[in-house]
Write a protein that holds these residues in place. Structure first.
Motif, PDB file in Angstrom:
ATOM      1  N   HIS A  92       0.814  -1.218   0.000  1.00  0.00           N
ATOM      2  CA  HIS A  92       0.000   0.000   0.000  1.00  0.00           C
ATOM      3  C   HIS A  92       0.853   1.275   0.000  1.00  0.00           C
ATOM      4  CE1 HIS A  92      -3.916  -1.807   0.078  1.00  0.00           C
ATOM      5  NE2 HIS A  92      -3.545  -2.614   1.060  1.00  0.00           N
ATOM      6  N   GLN A  93       1.993   1.270   0.699  1.00  0.00           N
ATOM      7  CA  GLN A  93       2.844   2.457   0.690  1.00  0.00           C
ATOM      8  C   GLN A  93       3.431   2.689  -0.698  1.00  0.00           C
ATOM      9  OE1 GLN A  93       3.231   4.799   3.287  1.00  0.00           O
ATOM     10  NE2 GLN A  93       3.905   5.882   1.454  1.00  0.00           N
ATOM     11  N   ASP A 106       2.738   5.969  -3.041  1.00  0.00           N
ATOM     12  CA  ASP A 106       3.820   6.762  -3.646  1.00  0.00           C
ATOM     13  C   ASP A 106       3.652   6.865  -5.161  1.00  0.00           C
ATOM     14  OD1 ASP A 106       4.917   7.036  -1.100  1.00  0.00           O
ATOM     15  OD2 ASP A 106       6.439   5.476  -1.400  1.00  0.00           O
ATOM     16  N   SER A 112      -2.508   8.902  -0.157  1.00  0.00           N
ATOM     17  CA  SER A 112      -2.018   8.418   1.129  1.00  0.00           C
ATOM     18  C   SER A 112      -2.112   6.904   1.189  1.00  0.00           C
ATOM     19  CB  SER A 112      -2.828   9.037   2.271  1.00  0.00           C
ATOM     20  OG  SER A 112      -4.121   8.473   2.312  1.00  0.00           O
ATOM     21  N   GLU A 113      -1.347   6.312   2.086  1.00  0.00           N
ATOM     22  CA  GLU A 113      -1.414   4.869   2.285  1.00  0.00           C
ATOM     23  C   GLU A 113      -2.816   4.460   2.737  1.00  0.00           C
ATOM     24  OE1 GLU A 113       0.909   1.277   4.688  1.00  0.00           O
ATOM     25  OE2 GLU A 113       1.398   3.368   5.126  1.00  0.00           O
TER      26      GLU A 113
END
Length: 107
Positions: free
Chosen positions: A67-68, A72, A77-78
């Motif tokens: 998810h991060q 990115d 956002s995550e």
């Protein structure tokens, strides 16, 4: 990008596993889900998702990004990535439940 039939089927199996993650090992409605027979249906269901949901679902469930990493890549956002993935999975679970529900014949 081109996928072979076998790798596409494998990716669809992986996607089905993500969709059914919280349905238990028996699948939907207590019966096993036949991913092989539902591959075209699952592809259609994925195509019907809103663009953001579909993008996050594909990146997470099919491509294996975290998810991060997705956050990115997409500039979100995550938490948004997690939310969109979860919402996509709920929509797909609902569609699979309707697809696998016994059909009633009206006389």
């Amino acid at each position: 990008m081109r996928f072979s039939i076998s790798s596409t089927r494998e990716a669809i199996s992986d996607a089905a596993a993500h969709i059914l993650l919280h349905q238990g090992s028996a699948g939907i409605g207590g019966t096993a889900v036949d991913v092989e027979l539902q591959a075209d249906d699952l592809l259609s269901m994925l195509a019907e998702l809103p663009a953001g949901y579909r993008t996050v679902f594909n990146l997470y469930a099919l491509e294996g990004f975290g998810h991060q990493e997705i956050a990115d890549m997409l500039g979100i956002s995550e938490g948004t990535s997690k939310s969109q993935y979860s919402r996509a999975r709920v929509i797909l679970q609902s569609k699979l439940e309707r697809l696998s529900a016994p059909r009633r014949h009206v006389s």
